[in-house]
Design a protein around this motif. Sequence first.
Motif, PDB file in Angstrom:
ATOM      1  N   MET A   1      22.405  46.023  28.811  1.00  0.00           N
ATOM      2  CA  MET A   1      21.566  45.739  27.698  1.00  0.00           C
ATOM      3  C   MET A   1      21.696  44.106  27.351  1.00  0.00           C
ATOM      4  N   SER A   2      20.804  43.362  27.158  1.00  0.00           N
ATOM      5  CA  SER A   2      21.216  42.184  26.535  1.00  0.00           C
ATOM      6  C   SER A   2      19.734  41.654  25.820  1.00  0.00           C
ATOM      7  N   ASN A   3      20.240  40.865  24.581  1.00  0.00           N
ATOM      8  CA  ASN A   3      19.204  40.207  23.813  1.00  0.00           C
ATOM      9  C   ASN A   3      19.383  38.717  23.888  1.00  0.00           C
ATOM     10  N   GLY A   4      20.159  37.994  24.795  1.00  0.00           N
ATOM     11  CA  GLY A   4      20.533  36.792  24.613  1.00  0.00           C
ATOM     12  C   GLY A   4      21.717  36.425  23.601  1.00  0.00           C
ATOM     13  N   ILE A   5      22.091  37.474  22.898  1.00  0.00           N
ATOM     14  CA  ILE A   5      23.237  37.335  21.979  1.00  0.00           C
ATOM     15  C   ILE A   5      24.377  38.030  22.474  1.00  0.00           C
ATOM     16  N   VAL A   6      24.256  39.414  22.660  1.00  0.00           N
ATOM     17  CA  VAL A   6      25.222  40.464  22.934  1.00  0.00           C
ATOM     18  C   VAL A   6      24.678  40.949  24.054  1.00  0.00           C
ATOM     19  N   ASN A   7      25.536  41.103  24.833  1.00  0.00           N
ATOM     20  CA  ASN A   7      25.373  41.800  26.167  1.00  0.00           C
ATOM     21  C   ASN A   7      26.231  43.053  26.383  1.00  0.00           C
ATOM     22  N   VAL A   8      25.816  44.074  26.620  1.00  0.00           N
ATOM     23  CA  VAL A   8      26.463  45.350  26.737  1.00  0.00           C
ATOM     24  C   VAL A   8      26.420  46.126  28.153  1.00  0.00           C
ATOM     25  N   THR A   9      27.529  46.356  28.786  1.00  0.00           N
ATOM     26  CA  THR A   9      27.252  46.895  30.086  1.00  0.00           C
ATOM     27  C   THR A   9      27.731  48.527  30.066  1.00  0.00           C
ATOM     28  N   LEU A  10      26.758  49.424  30.488  1.00  0.00           N
ATOM     29  CA  LEU A  10      27.020  50.700  30.430  1.00  0.00           C
ATOM     30  C   LEU A  10      27.093  51.319  31.991  1.00  0.00           C
ATOM     31  N   THR A  11      27.834  52.468  32.093  1.00  0.00           N
ATOM     32  CA  THR A  11      28.161  53.154  33.350  1.00  0.00           C
ATOM     33  C   THR A  11      26.902  53.966  33.410  1.00  0.00           C
ATOM     34  N   VAL A  12      26.528  54.330  34.581  1.00  0.00           N
ATOM     35  CA  VAL A  12      25.205  55.336  34.920  1.00  0.00           C
ATOM     36  C   VAL A  12      25.588  56.379  35.906  1.00  0.00           C
ATOM     37  N   PRO A  13      25.515  57.639  35.742  1.00  0.00           N
ATOM     38  CA  PRO A  13      24.848  58.163  34.625  1.00  0.00           C
ATOM     39  C   PRO A  13      25.592  58.524  33.221  1.00  0.00           C
ATOM     40  N   GLY A  14      26.915  58.165  33.447  1.00  0.00           N
ATOM     41  CA  GLY A  14      27.893  58.617  32.238  1.00  0.00           C
ATOM     42  C   GLY A  14      27.933  58.087  30.921  1.00  0.00           C
ATOM     43  N   GLY A  15      27.334  56.696  30.770  1.00  0.00           N
ATOM     44  CA  GLY A  15      27.108  56.134  29.422  1.00  0.00           C
ATOM     45  C   GLY A  15      28.330  55.714  28.714  1.00  0.00           C
ATOM     46  N   LEU A  16      29.542  55.359  29.488  1.00  0.00           N
ATOM     47  CA  LEU A  16      30.565  54.492  29.164  1.00  0.00           C
ATOM     48  C   LEU A  16      30.241  53.166  28.863  1.00  0.00           C
ATOM     49  N   VAL A  17      30.684  52.511  27.922  1.00  0.00           N
ATOM     50  CA  VAL A  17      30.643  51.159  27.511  1.00  0.00           C
ATOM     51  C   VAL A  17      31.788  50.427  28.313  1.00  0.00           C
ATOM     52  N   THR A  18      31.516  49.496  29.215  1.00  0.00           N
ATOM     53  CA  THR A  18      32.534  48.979  29.910  1.00  0.00           C
ATOM     54  C   THR A  18      32.930  47.352  29.596  1.00  0.00           C
ATOM     55  N   SER A  19      31.737  46.939  29.003  1.00  0.00           N
ATOM     56  CA  SER A  19      31.749  45.591  28.737  1.00  0.00           C
ATOM     57  C   SER A  19      30.873  45.051  27.390  1.00  0.00           C
ATOM     58  N   VAL A  20      31.570  44.300  26.718  1.00  0.00           N
ATOM     59  CA  VAL A  20      30.664  43.713  25.591  1.00  0.00           C
ATOM     60  C   VAL A  20      30.955  42.256  25.401  1.00  0.00           C
ATOM     61  N   THR A  21      30.005  41.452  25.538  1.00  0.00           N
ATOM     62  CA  THR A  21      30.128  39.887  25.336  1.00  0.00           C
ATOM     63  C   THR A  21      29.207  39.430  24.214  1.00  0.00           C
ATOM     64  N   TYR A  22      29.789  38.429  23.579  1.00  0.00           N
ATOM     65  CA  TYR A  22      29.067  37.770  22.583  1.00  0.00           C
ATOM     66  C   TYR A  22      28.698  36.285  23.017  1.00  0.00           C
ATOM     67  N   LYS A  23      27.626  36.076  22.888  1.00  0.00           N
ATOM     68  CA  LYS A  23      27.184  34.275  23.263  1.00  0.00           C
ATOM     69  C   LYS A  23      28.053  33.951  24.491  1.00  0.00           C
ATOM     70  N   GLY A  24      28.203  34.601  25.503  1.00  0.00           N
ATOM     71  CA  GLY A  24      28.608  34.236  26.591  1.00  0.00           C
ATOM     72  C   GLY A  24      30.095  34.384  26.864  1.00  0.00           C
ATOM     73  N   SER A  25      30.651  34.940  25.778  1.00  0.00           N
ATOM     74  CA  SER A  25      32.153  35.064  25.977  1.00  0.00           C
ATOM     75  C   SER A  25      32.730  36.052  26.967  1.00  0.00           C
ATOM     76  N   GLU A  26      33.822  35.884  27.182  1.00  0.00           N
ATOM     77  CA  GLU A  26      34.490  37.105  28.151  1.00  0.00           C
ATOM     78  C   GLU A  26      34.518  38.309  27.589  1.00  0.00           C
ATOM     79  N   ASN A  27      34.642  39.529  28.192  1.00  0.00           N
ATOM     80  CA  ASN A  27      34.592  40.845  27.828  1.00  0.00           C
ATOM     81  C   ASN A  27      35.696  40.813  26.712  1.00  0.00           C
ATOM     82  N   LEU A  28      35.020  41.458  25.261  1.00  0.00           N
ATOM     83  CA  LEU A  28      35.926  41.808  24.216  1.00  0.00           C
ATOM     84  C   LEU A  28      36.532  42.950  24.471  1.00  0.00           C
ATOM     85  N   LEU A  29      36.182  43.954  25.407  1.00  0.00           N
ATOM     86  CA  LEU A  29      36.945  45.220  25.418  1.00  0.00           C
ATOM     87  C   LEU A  29      38.431  45.030  26.212  1.00  0.00           C
ATOM     88  N   GLN A  30      39.315  45.692  26.382  1.00  0.00           N
ATOM     89  CA  GLN A  30      40.356  45.799  26.984  1.00  0.00           C
ATOM     90  C   GLN A  30      40.138  45.697  28.591  1.00  0.00           C
TER      91      GLN A  30
END
Length: 234
Positions: A1-30
């Motif tokens: 999912m992305s709205n041009g500000i935040v990008n969230v990457t989810l696994t399918v079909p599990g629904g885990l959040v593997t990546s969150v970026t903000y305004k083109g940053s690197e992944n904010l998760l570990q």
Amino acid sequence: MSNGIVNVTLTVPGGLVTSVTYKGSENLLQTQNKEDNRGYWNVVWTKSGGHNIMDKLLGTSYKVIARNRDHTEISFTTTWAVGSARVPLNVDKRYVMLRDSPGFYSYAVFERLKGWPAFDIQEARIVFKLDENRFQYMAMSDERQRVMPMSVDRYTGEVLDYPEAVLLTRPTNPQLKGEVDDKYLYSCDNKNNKVHGWVSNDVGFWMITPSNEFRTGGPFKQDLSSHVGPTLLS
């Protein structure tokens, strides 16, 4: 999912959040963590008279509920079956993103049908494990905020009377030597658990809880918030 500000990457079909970026940053998760240990829902539950069991509520199917220029919503579901070792619930996890919003939303619907096994839920929450090299300053409120130890400091420290309490004997930040780290020090009353999170030099990662109506135990029950990891709990 992305709205041009935040990008969230989810696994399918599990629904885990593997990546969150903000305004083109690197992944904010570990990213050193496995994909199932970065962002996830979980419940801690017990069978009658049994021990605690943690279930990360992995979905077995997914569906796009809405996708238009203003709103994206994705559902990850799992259905309980007799004989399953999972928590006896039908679960629908949702992730929502709105246009021009600097974040995203998540909620879950739990359904227990008549006649299903009895059980207790101790915790039901969403968890984020953040990039430790970026996030080292934690804020729970205007009065409770500070530079935090690194996770390695707990391994090099001295465990006290219970595992959560560790004396920092060789911390990465020498100014923290002699302090005790204990995640329960950062608990707060449910009524005050509205916003908490972590701050770096250029971005913050915040957990915002708009309502306490889903919480059990009443407004004065204490529960966990953020703690060393960096870990962020709803």
